[in-house]
Design a protein around this motif. Structure first.
Motif, PDB file in Angstrom:
ATOM      1  N   PHE A 130       0.868  -1.173   0.000  1.00 36.82           N
ATOM      2  CA  PHE A 130       0.000   0.000   0.000  1.00 36.82           C
ATOM      3  C   PHE A 130       0.902   1.219   0.000  1.00 36.82           C
ATOM      4  O   PHE A 130       1.756   1.372   0.881  1.00 36.82           O
ATOM      5  CB  PHE A 130      -0.897  -0.007   1.233  1.00 36.82           C
ATOM      6  N   CYS A 131       0.748   2.093  -0.993  1.00 39.65           N
ATOM      7  CA  CYS A 131       1.676   3.225  -1.126  1.00 39.65           C
ATOM      8  C   CYS A 131       0.939   4.486  -1.552  1.00 39.65           C
ATOM      9  O   CYS A 131      -0.245   4.461  -1.906  1.00 39.65           O
ATOM     10  CB  CYS A 131       2.801   2.890  -2.109  1.00 39.65           C
ATOM     11  N   ARG A 132       1.671   5.578  -1.534  1.00 39.96           N
ATOM     12  CA  ARG A 132       1.107   6.898  -1.831  1.00 39.96           C
ATOM     13  C   ARG A 132       1.987   7.609  -2.842  1.00 39.96           C
ATOM     14  O   ARG A 132       3.219   7.526  -2.780  1.00 39.96           O
ATOM     15  CB  ARG A 132       1.041   7.723  -0.540  1.00 39.96           C
ATOM     16  N   ILE A 133       1.363   8.303  -3.787  1.00 45.19           N
ATOM     17  CA  ILE A 133       2.116   9.055  -4.794  1.00 45.19           C
ATOM     18  C   ILE A 133       2.658  10.337  -4.164  1.00 45.19           C
ATOM     19  O   ILE A 133       1.905  11.145  -3.620  1.00 45.19           O
ATOM     20  CB  ILE A 133       1.240   9.385  -6.009  1.00 45.19           C
ATOM     21  N   THR A 134       3.963  10.524  -4.250  1.00 46.94           N
ATOM     22  CA  THR A 134       4.589  11.724  -3.683  1.00 46.94           C
ATOM     23  C   THR A 134       5.109  12.681  -4.746  1.00 46.94           C
ATOM     24  O   THR A 134       5.417  13.828  -4.441  1.00 46.94           O
ATOM     25  CB  THR A 134       5.752  11.339  -2.756  1.00 46.94           C
ATOM     26  N   ALA A 135       5.249  12.216  -5.992  1.00 46.91           N
ATOM     27  CA  ALA A 135       5.736  13.095  -7.066  1.00 46.91           C
ATOM     28  C   ALA A 135       5.287  12.520  -8.407  1.00 46.91           C
ATOM     29  O   ALA A 135       5.126  11.304  -8.557  1.00 46.91           O
ATOM     30  CB  ALA A 135       7.257  13.222  -7.025  1.00 46.91           C
ATOM     31  N   LEU A 136       5.090  13.401  -9.374  1.00 52.56           N
ATOM     32  CA  LEU A 136       4.729  13.011 -10.736  1.00 52.56           C
ATOM     33  C   LEU A 136       5.693  13.685 -11.695  1.00 52.56           C
ATOM     34  O   LEU A 136       6.045  14.856 -11.508  1.00 52.56           O
ATOM     35  CB  LEU A 136       3.284  13.415 -11.059  1.00 52.56           C
ATOM     36  N   GLU A 137       6.097  12.962 -12.744  1.00 58.00           N
ATOM     37  CA  GLU A 137       7.138  13.490 -13.620  1.00 58.00           C
ATOM     38  C   GLU A 137       6.901  13.052 -15.068  1.00 58.00           C
ATOM     39  O   GLU A 137       6.624  11.877 -15.338  1.00 58.00           O
ATOM     40  CB  GLU A 137       8.507  12.985 -13.164  1.00 58.00           C
ATOM     41  N   GLU A 163       1.112  11.885 -26.183  1.00 57.07           N
ATOM     42  CA  GLU A 163       1.586  11.252 -24.955  1.00 57.07           C
ATOM     43  C   GLU A 163       2.618  10.161 -25.223  1.00 57.07           C
ATOM     44  O   GLU A 163       3.449   9.860 -24.370  1.00 57.07           O
ATOM     45  CB  GLU A 163       0.402  10.656 -24.185  1.00 57.07           C
ATOM     46  N   ALA A 164       2.566   9.562 -26.393  1.00 55.99           N
ATOM     47  CA  ALA A 164       3.496   8.476 -26.694  1.00 55.99           C
ATOM     48  C   ALA A 164       4.938   8.963 -26.743  1.00 55.99           C
ATOM     49  O   ALA A 164       5.879   8.166 -26.637  1.00 55.99           O
ATOM     50  CB  ALA A 164       3.121   7.812 -28.012  1.00 55.99           C
ATOM     51  N   ASP A 165       5.137  10.265 -26.873  1.00 56.63           N
ATOM     52  CA  ASP A 165       6.493  10.809 -26.939  1.00 56.63           C
ATOM     53  C   ASP A 165       7.125  10.976 -25.559  1.00 56.63           C
ATOM     54  O   ASP A 165       8.300  11.334 -25.464  1.00 56.63           O
ATOM     55  CB  ASP A 165       6.474  12.174 -27.647  1.00 56.63           C
ATOM     56  N   TYR A 166       6.330  10.745 -24.498  1.00 54.14           N
ATOM     57  CA  TYR A 166       6.819  11.031 -23.155  1.00 54.14           C
ATOM     58  C   TYR A 166       6.533   9.873 -22.205  1.00 54.14           C
ATOM     59  O   TYR A 166       5.548   9.152 -22.336  1.00 54.14           O
ATOM     60  CB  TYR A 166       6.162  12.301 -22.595  1.00 54.14           C
ATOM     61  N   LYS A 167       7.394   9.738 -21.232  1.00 51.18           N
ATOM     62  CA  LYS A 167       7.159   8.826 -20.120  1.00 51.18           C
ATOM     63  C   LYS A 167       6.499   9.617 -18.988  1.00 51.18           C
ATOM     64  O   LYS A 167       6.855  10.764 -18.743  1.00 51.18           O
ATOM     65  CB  LYS A 167       8.471   8.221 -19.628  1.00 51.18           C
ATOM     66  N   PHE A 168       5.557   8.997 -18.323  1.00 49.85           N
ATOM     67  CA  PHE A 168       4.888   9.618 -17.176  1.00 49.85           C
ATOM     68  C   PHE A 168       5.138   8.702 -15.975  1.00 49.85           C
ATOM     69  O   PHE A 168       4.648   7.579 -15.924  1.00 49.85           O
ATOM     70  CB  PHE A 168       3.389   9.769 -17.438  1.00 49.85           C
TER      71      PHE A 168
END
Length: 650
Positions: A130-137, A163-168
């Motif tokens: 069980f985890c929590r998102i702390t950052a998005l990039e 979107e296919a040009d980038y990693k999220f």
């Protein structure tokens, strides 16, 4: 040709030469031509190619077959590490294109450990991270420089991003490992109405395992997983609904929200009400609205606490009210409609006016109290000077030094009590101090210097409108003042003299605390009743100051806070300036509820985790952060949009 290049239509035939190159075939059998993008390409041509289409190139399908499950997968491109030191943990997940717009910082995710066959949201072993998102990039999918004129101009001419040009990528903070304890099955429906869980009871432990690469991550949508992961009790005092970024966390259950409750039984420690609560929020943050809703839960008919003699007793609530807002809790909220009420009933939230609400109005000089905004009963009272013998600092004001206070406590008050009796009035005490013979006698004997005597006399004057007024003494009203299941409100808004208002509040709170902590109480009613002592604008009474009076007050409340759990005494402090409350009291607070605060010093003083601290200045009315280490992980909540009792003046 523009500075971006020529984007006009391209005709390969118009560019071809009429010479031998047209229609000619190189010796190797290839044919050279131009693709749609303007690049040169070679394709093999043979007689067979033109007559047998089965031998042509096949198109490869790069899309995986089947249906997507979850929102992405654990990735190892920058490492995959779980460490005892959270700063050394590296846990990241790649989020697929269709899920990116739904992801927020603070969202809760689950990832199963693949130790066996898959189970719902976990594995056969029942272990789930069980985890929590702390950052998005966002990161480049391919090595390219998009900080160029051509990329910028192209972006300015389209409404969409490829979107296919980038990693999220989401950076994750492991919160706990969830597992099923087969030795403790859940055998009955819980408070949310869910049926018994197949297998064992869901429990949590610290994160001690690293998930596998490419483990699928899902949004946490199971109410029991979320509550267990965050250590939120199933039952207790309702505070609000779990939220992330100002939006309620939704689940697949009915109702779809996660109710947050404070532990309120002795099964795993003391009820948190007796370990004290602080509500901090600025003007317009919904502080009073939220405080009323919480106090309403403590006044529910079914809420009782066991006493040492074996009885289960409803708590009494005494609320000091400088803005005259809490007596309204006697009345129903006319804006609370039937549909909202049914929802509250389904979630087990007490609502509606508290019939047993009484406004105990202090009689101070000629000040008059108006109560057109509520229908609660009113009882007028006065502070008898006899209470000063147990708490001399009540008459000391805020200007006595240690030497002067010693003279008051050790010499003057005992001498006065001996000569005039324990029930003597404040007027008699001032007459006692006006005696020049007494002043001379004490000075000549060396017991009280004449300058000290004069200083004490000056400080104790000016209370003639506070003590012994034309009303019943509060000491004669204790049985009515402290009532199991009853709310006693002490309004001080009508008292314009700040010194007088402080004296009233401190006199009554001292009476309650002294009797609660006493081994030989004068008033058994106080000793034998669970008590919630509420104090709005607490910073005015519990501030850190150098005066003797302030020191005595802080000592008394600190001792009350330390022994509260044993004596069934809970402090319920409300303030917009938490930084002004003395640290000795602050350290005894177990549950801190923080609404919007704009002052940086105030935010720092409440000592909440930094990730939640940064959200406080931006929270809307009713949004709150709850930091209660003995109850749950630090969380963000949204309070109820409507007050459970009447609130606000027309």
């Amino acid at each position: 040709m523009t500075d971006l290049g020529d984007f006009g239509e391209f005709d390969a035939d118009s560019e071809a030469s009429d010479g031998d190159s047209q229609g000619s075939t190189p010796p190797d059998g290839s044919h050279e031509g131009t693709t749609e993008s303007g690049t040169t390409a070679s394709t093999s041509v043979s007689a067979t190619d033109t007559t047998d289409q089965d031998d042509g190139f096949e198109t490869a399908d790069v899309e995986p077959h089947g249906e997507d499950v979850g929102i992405g997968a654990i990735c190892v491109s920058q490492g995959l590490r779980i460490a005892e030191d959270g700063d050394e943990t590296t846990l990241r997940a790649y989020i697929t294109r269709d899920n990116r717009s739904e992801i927020r910082i603070g969202s809760y995710l689950v990832a199963p450990y693949p130790d066996g066959g898959a189970a719902a949201g976990g594995s056969a072993s029942g272990e789930t991270l069980f985890c929590r998102i702390t950052a998005l990039e966002y990161a480049q999918q391919y090595h390219a420089d998009d900080a160029t004129e051509i990329h910028a101009r192209r972006a300015m001419r389209t409404d969409e991003v490829e979107e296919a040009d980038y990693k999220f990528v989401a950076e994750l903070e492991p919160v706990a490992i969830l597992y099923e304890d087969s030795a403790e099955p859940r055998s009955a429906e819980d408070s949310s109405g869910r049926s018994p869980r197949e297998g064992g009871e869901l429990k949590r432990r610290m994160t001690d395992r690293v998930p596998k690469p490419q483990t699928v991550v899902r949004q946490a949508t199971d109410s029991e997983q979320i509550k267990t992961g965050l250590k939120i009790p199933e039952d207790g005092v309702f505070l609000g609904h779990l939220s992330v970024g100002g939006e309620k966390v939704k689940t697949a259950a009915s109702p779809p929200t996660i109710d947050y409750r404070l532990k309120d039984d002795y099964d795993s420690g003391d009820p948190l009400v007796f370990r004290h609560t602080l509500i901090a929020g600025g003007t317009g943050s919904g502080k009073t609205h939220g405080a009323k809703n919480i106090l309403r839960q403590y006044l529910a008919e079914e809420r009782t606490y066991p006493m040492e003699d074996g009885r289960s007793v409803q708590p009494a609530v005494v609320q000091f009210d400088p803005q005259d807002e809490y007596a309204q809790m006697h009345d129903d909220n006319p804006d609370l409609d039937g549909e909202f009420a049914r929802r509250l009933e389904r979630e087990g939230v007490a609502y509606g006016g508290v019939d047993d609400t009484t406004a105990f109005v202090p009689k101070v000089g000629s000040a008059s109290y108006s109560a057109g905004h509520h229908r609660a009963e009113q009882v007028e009272f006065t502070i008898p000077f006899s209470m000063v013998h147990d708490n001399p600092w009540l008459v000391a004001g805020s200007g006595l030094n240690d030497n002067q206070y010693g003279a008051l406590v050790s010499v003057l008050l005992p001498r006065f009590r001996k000569e005039y009796g324990p029930e003597a009035t404040y007027e008699e005490f001032t007459s006692f101090l006006d005696d020049p013979a007494l002043r001379e006698e004490l000075d000549e004997s060396g017991r009280v210097h004449e300058a000290t005597f004069d200083a004490v006399r000056r400080r104790v004057l000016g209370f003639d409108h506070v003590f012994d007024q034309d009303a019943r003494p509060i000491t004669d009203l204790v049985h009515e003042f402290v009532r199991p299941g009853g709310l006693s409100v002490v309004p001080t808004y009508h008292i314009t003299d700040t010194r007088a208002a402080e004296t009233v509040v401190l006199a009554l709170s001292s009476l309650l605390i002294d009797q609660k902590l006493s081994n030989d109480p004068t008033y058994d009613r106080i000793k034998e009743t669970p008590l919630v002592l509420g104090m709005d604008e607490a910073h005015n009474f519990l501030t850190d100051a150098d005066s003797v009076q302030a020191g005595k007050v802080i000592t008394k409340f600190t001792e009350a806070a330390k022994q509260g759990r044993k004596e069934r005494l809970g402090l319920f402090l409300i303030t917009q300036d938490p930084q002004d409350i003395d640290d000795a009291v602050f350290k005894q607070i177990n549950t801190t509820v923080v609404l919007n605060l704009g002052d940086e010093d105030a935010i720092k003083s409440v000592n909440i985790p930094s990730n939640l601290e940064s959200k406080v200045p931006y929270m809307e009315k009713g949004q709150m952060v709850v930091y209660s280490p003995d109850n749950s992980e630090p969380v963000e909540l949204i309070g109820l949009p409507k007050c459970l009792t009447r609130h606000g003046r027309d």
